[in-house]
Design an enzyme around this catalytic site. Structure first.
Site, PDB file in Angstrom:
ATOM      1  N   LYS A  13       0.831  -1.215   0.000  1.00 35.42           N
ATOM      2  CA  LYS A  13       0.000   0.000   0.000  1.00 35.42           C
ATOM      3  C   LYS A  13       0.865   1.265   0.000  1.00 35.42           C
ATOM      4  O   LYS A  13       0.662   2.164  -0.813  1.00 35.42           O
ATOM      5  CB  LYS A  13      -0.927   0.024   1.237  1.00 35.42           C
ATOM      6  CG  LYS A  13      -1.832  -1.202   1.348  1.00 35.42           C
ATOM      7  CD  LYS A  13      -2.744  -1.131   2.566  1.00 35.42           C
ATOM      8  CE  LYS A  13      -2.035  -1.194   3.912  1.00 35.42           C
ATOM      9  NZ  LYS A  13      -1.364  -2.475   4.195  1.00 35.42           N
ATOM     10  N   ARG A  87      -9.983   0.781   8.199  1.00 37.04           N
ATOM     11  CA  ARG A  87      -9.627  -0.581   8.570  1.00 37.04           C
ATOM     12  C   ARG A  87     -10.744  -1.293   9.314  1.00 37.04           C
ATOM     13  O   ARG A  87     -10.571  -2.448   9.690  1.00 37.04           O
ATOM     14  CB  ARG A  87      -8.426  -0.536   9.502  1.00 37.04           C
ATOM     15  CG  ARG A  87      -7.082  -0.723   8.821  1.00 37.04           C
ATOM     16  CD  ARG A  87      -6.044  -0.549   9.908  1.00 37.04           C
ATOM     17  NE  ARG A  87      -4.847  -1.289   9.725  1.00 37.04           N
ATOM     18  CZ  ARG A  87      -3.750  -0.809   9.147  1.00 37.04           C
ATOM     19  NH1 ARG A  87      -3.732   0.383   8.635  1.00 37.04           N
ATOM     20  NH2 ARG A  87      -2.679  -1.551   9.092  1.00 37.04           N
ATOM     21  N   ARG A 126      11.840  -5.073   5.094  1.00 40.63           N
ATOM     22  CA  ARG A 126      11.529  -3.669   4.821  1.00 40.63           C
ATOM     23  C   ARG A 126      12.384  -2.693   5.628  1.00 40.63           C
ATOM     24  O   ARG A 126      12.675  -2.901   6.783  1.00 40.63           O
ATOM     25  CB  ARG A 126      10.064  -3.390   5.145  1.00 40.63           C
ATOM     26  CG  ARG A 126       9.781  -1.878   5.200  1.00 40.63           C
ATOM     27  CD  ARG A 126       8.336  -1.526   5.253  1.00 40.63           C
ATOM     28  NE  ARG A 126       7.627  -2.255   6.281  1.00 40.63           N
ATOM     29  CZ  ARG A 126       6.319  -2.335   6.329  1.00 40.63           C
ATOM     30  NH1 ARG A 126       5.598  -1.748   5.409  1.00 40.63           N
ATOM     31  NH2 ARG A 126       5.746  -3.012   7.286  1.00 40.63           N
ATOM     32  N   ARG A 160      10.989  -0.790  11.241  1.00 41.31           N
ATOM     33  CA  ARG A 160       9.856  -0.534  12.123  1.00 41.31           C
ATOM     34  C   ARG A 160       9.802  -1.520  13.277  1.00 41.31           C
ATOM     35  O   ARG A 160      10.070  -2.700  13.103  1.00 41.31           O
ATOM     36  CB  ARG A 160       8.558  -0.621  11.321  1.00 41.31           C
ATOM     37  CG  ARG A 160       8.095   0.734  10.834  1.00 41.31           C
ATOM     38  CD  ARG A 160       7.034   0.641   9.798  1.00 41.31           C
ATOM     39  NE  ARG A 160       5.876  -0.166  10.193  1.00 41.31           N
ATOM     40  CZ  ARG A 160       4.800  -0.319   9.435  1.00 41.31           C
ATOM     41  NH1 ARG A 160       4.736   0.275   8.270  1.00 41.31           N
ATOM     42  NH2 ARG A 160       3.808  -1.068   9.843  1.00 41.31           N
ATOM     43  N   ARG A 171      -1.083  -8.600  13.464  1.00 38.52           N
ATOM     44  CA  ARG A 171      -1.556  -7.661  12.440  1.00 38.52           C
ATOM     45  C   ARG A 171      -2.399  -8.384  11.395  1.00 38.52           C
ATOM     46  O   ARG A 171      -3.414  -7.871  10.932  1.00 38.52           O
ATOM     47  CB  ARG A 171      -0.362  -6.960  11.782  1.00 38.52           C
ATOM     48  CG  ARG A 171       0.218  -5.841  12.664  1.00 38.52           C
ATOM     49  CD  ARG A 171       1.668  -5.542  12.342  1.00 38.52           C
ATOM     50  NE  ARG A 171       1.880  -4.923  11.044  1.00 38.52           N
ATOM     51  CZ  ARG A 171       3.069  -4.848  10.442  1.00 38.52           C
ATOM     52  NH1 ARG A 171       4.144  -5.368  11.029  1.00 38.52           N
ATOM     53  NH2 ARG A 171       3.180  -4.255   9.280  1.00 38.52           N
TER      54      ARG A 171
HETATM   55  P1  AP5 Z   1       4.848  -1.600   1.866  1.00 39.84           P
HETATM   56  O1  AP5 Z   1       4.493  -0.799   0.657  1.00 39.84           O
HETATM   57  O2  AP5 Z   1       5.560  -0.933   2.970  1.00 39.84           O
HETATM   58  O3  AP5 Z   1       3.527  -2.364   2.398  1.00 39.84           O
HETATM   59  P2  AP5 Z   1       2.243  -1.808   3.146  1.00 39.84           P
HETATM   60  O4  AP5 Z   1       1.056  -2.481   2.547  1.00 39.84           O
HETATM   61  O5  AP5 Z   1       2.244  -0.315   3.162  1.00 39.84           O
HETATM   62  O6  AP5 Z   1       2.515  -2.431   4.558  1.00 39.84           O
HETATM   63  P3  AP5 Z   1       2.465  -1.867   6.031  1.00 39.84           P
HETATM   64  O7  AP5 Z   1       3.121  -2.896   6.879  1.00 39.84           O
HETATM   65  O8  AP5 Z   1       2.973  -0.461   6.099  1.00 39.84           O
HETATM   66  O9  AP5 Z   1       0.956  -1.902   6.294  1.00 39.84           O
HETATM   67  P4  AP5 Z   1       0.325  -1.972   7.652  1.00 39.84           P
HETATM   68  O10 AP5 Z   1      -1.087  -1.881   7.208  1.00 39.84           O
HETATM   69  O11 AP5 Z   1       0.667  -3.094   8.505  1.00 39.84           O
HETATM   70  O12 AP5 Z   1       0.976  -0.711   8.411  1.00 39.84           O
HETATM   71  P5  AP5 Z   1       0.418   0.715   8.791  1.00 39.84           P
HETATM   72  O13 AP5 Z   1       1.559   1.632   8.864  1.00 39.84           O
HETATM   73  O14 AP5 Z   1      -0.769   1.070   7.981  1.00 39.84           O
HETATM   74  O15 AP5 Z   1       5.668  -2.875   1.372  1.00 39.84           O
HETATM   75  C1  AP5 Z   1       6.207  -3.815   2.279  1.00 39.84           C
HETATM   76  C2  AP5 Z   1       7.597  -4.264   1.807  1.00 39.84           C
HETATM   77  O16 AP5 Z   1       7.481  -5.012   0.579  1.00 39.84           O
HETATM   78  C3  AP5 Z   1       8.560  -3.113   1.472  1.00 39.84           C
HETATM   79  O17 AP5 Z   1       9.860  -3.480   1.886  1.00 39.84           O
HETATM   80  C4  AP5 Z   1       8.466  -2.967  -0.051  1.00 39.84           C
HETATM   81  O18 AP5 Z   1       9.685  -2.489  -0.595  1.00 39.84           O
HETATM   82  C5  AP5 Z   1       8.190  -4.396  -0.488  1.00 39.84           C
HETATM   83  N1  AP5 Z   1       7.303  -4.475  -1.650  1.00 39.84           N
HETATM   84  C6  AP5 Z   1       6.183  -3.717  -1.882  1.00 39.84           C
HETATM   85  N2  AP5 Z   1       5.571  -4.089  -3.026  1.00 39.84           N
HETATM   86  C7  AP5 Z   1       6.318  -5.125  -3.512  1.00 39.84           C
HETATM   87  C8  AP5 Z   1       6.180  -5.953  -4.697  1.00 39.84           C
HETATM   88  N3  AP5 Z   1       5.162  -5.780  -5.562  1.00 39.84           N
HETATM   89  N4  AP5 Z   1       7.113  -6.924  -4.875  1.00 39.84           N
HETATM   90  C9  AP5 Z   1       8.138  -7.096  -3.992  1.00 39.84           C
HETATM   91  N5  AP5 Z   1       8.332  -6.346  -2.880  1.00 39.84           N
HETATM   92  C10 AP5 Z   1       7.413  -5.365  -2.644  1.00 39.84           C
HETATM   93  O19 AP5 Z   1      -0.136   0.421  10.280  1.00 39.84           O
HETATM   94  C11 AP5 Z   1       0.711   0.145  11.345  1.00 39.84           C
HETATM   95  C12 AP5 Z   1      -0.090   0.079  12.647  1.00 39.84           C
HETATM   96  O20 AP5 Z   1      -0.722   1.342  12.894  1.00 39.84           O
HETATM   97  C13 AP5 Z   1      -1.262  -0.927  12.657  1.00 39.84           C
HETATM   98  O21 AP5 Z   1      -0.831  -2.223  13.021  1.00 39.84           O
HETATM   99  C14 AP5 Z   1      -2.172  -0.283  13.724  1.00 39.84           C
HETATM  100  O22 AP5 Z   1      -1.687  -0.537  15.026  1.00 39.84           O
HETATM  101  C15 AP5 Z   1      -2.021   1.187  13.445  1.00 39.84           C
HETATM  102  N6  AP5 Z   1      -2.996   1.711  12.470  1.00 39.84           N
HETATM  103  C16 AP5 Z   1      -2.726   2.279  11.251  1.00 39.84           C
HETATM  104  N7  AP5 Z   1      -3.857   2.653  10.633  1.00 39.84           N
HETATM  105  C17 AP5 Z   1      -4.887   2.317  11.447  1.00 39.84           C
HETATM  106  C18 AP5 Z   1      -6.297   2.412  11.348  1.00 39.84           C
HETATM  107  N8  AP5 Z   1      -6.877   2.948  10.256  1.00 39.84           N
HETATM  108  N9  AP5 Z   1      -7.046   1.945  12.372  1.00 39.84           N
HETATM  109  C19 AP5 Z   1      -6.479   1.411  13.483  1.00 39.84           C
HETATM  110  N10 AP5 Z   1      -5.149   1.268  13.641  1.00 39.84           N
HETATM  111  C20 AP5 Z   1      -4.346   1.716  12.631  1.00 39.84           C
END
Ligand code: AP5
Ligand code: ZN
Length: 216
Positions: A13, A87, A126, A160, A171
């Site tokens: 994402k 979410r 990552r 992270r 997660r």
């Molecule tokens: P990346 O693009 O970083 O993936 P992502 O989908 O953004 O993953 P996240 O782990 O950031 O999502 P998340 O939903 O767990 O975290 P968030 O910060 O939202 O890609 C991942 C890796 O793969 C990278 O190294 C990239 O280079 C590689 N990659 C990408 N695409 C690729 C491809 N096609 N092929 C190969 N490699 C690839 O949330 C974190 C925490 O915050 C949550 O756990 C929760 O506690 C809280 N939180 C956030 N939002 C909310 C909400 N709305 N409600 C409640 N709690 C929330």
């Protein structure tokens, strides 16, 4: 255009949101990034948020809806990319209301579909630039020069706290329990596009651009 990027942790994402920003001048609204910023503030709220995030659980709807409300009321943009929000069904309803209040609407939801097996590799490899936010991966997308961000030249590359196997398990459970119902929700709203998130980064990006041109 306002779009949601939906998918489990590590689906890509953040990576795809940054491409859309670059290509279309849209504004990325990542609740994960906003929460990581809040936790560095050292306030009581920040500390509570940090604990919940590191365990891999979702923070409360009130907190994240408040963060998004503030952005929508203050930031003007040709379009928003919601990354990691909504979410829960409650967040999805709130987003609809917030957009309507601004005279806007949601145009498309892109579900990045992946297999759970790749997610461990994705998150454990990552790292991100602490200054400009660019997302890298040890194997699939390393920096050109080790230890230096390609985009801004910073040496401040970070991993992270929640990118470990234990938090990832939580997660993923949170995703299936609370977030995956949004797939059906947006399918019924005729907004859902499913994109193969297992393809290479540029191919995923091309598929998203194609989906955004495809009427439902
Ligand atoms: P990346 O693009 O970083 O993936 P992502 O989908 O953004 O993953 P996240 O782990 O950031 O999502 P998340 O939903 O767990 O975290 P968030 O910060 O939202 O890609 C991942 C890796 O793969 C990278 O190294 C990239 O280079 C590689 N990659 C990408 N695409 C690729 C491809 N096609 N092929 C190969 N490699 C690839 O949330 C974190 C925490 O915050 C949550 O756990 C929760 O506690 C809280 N939180 C956030 N939002 C909310 C909400 N709305 N409600 C409640 N709690 C929330
Ligand atoms: Zn950088």
């Amino acid at each position: 255009t306002n779009i949601i990027l939906l998918g489990p942790p590590g689906a890509g994402k953040g990576t795809q949101a940054r491409k859309l920003v670059e290509e279309r001048g849209m504004v990325q609204l990542s609740t994960g990034d906003m929460l990581r910023e809040a936790r560095t503030s050292g306030t009581d709220m920040g500390k509570r948020v940090a604990e919940v995030m590191d365990r891999g659980q979702l923070v409360t709807d009130e907190i994240v809806i408040g963060l998004i409300r503030e952005k929508l009321e203050t930031v003007k943009a040709p379009g928003f990319i919601f990354d990691g929000f909504p979410r829960t069904l409650r967040q999805a309803d709130a987003l609809g209301e917030l957009l309507a209040a601004e005279g806007q609407q949601l145009d498309a939801v892109i579900e990045l579909r992946v297999d759970d097996q790749v997610l461990v590799d994705r998150v454990s490899g990552r790292y991100t630039c602490g200054d400009c936010g660019e997302v890298y991966h040890d194997k699939t997308r390393p920096t050109k020069v080790e230890g230096v961000c390609d985009v801004c030249g910073s040496h401040n590359l970070k991993r992270r706290a929640d990118d470990n196997a234990e938090s990832l398990k939580t997660r993923l459970m949170e995703y299936y329990k609370k977030t995956s119902p949004l797939v059906g929700y947006y399918y019924h709203a005729h907004k859902l596009h499913v994109v193969d998130g297992l393809a290479e980064i540029d191919e995923v990006s091309a598929a998203i651009n194609k989906a955004l041109e495809t009427p439902l």
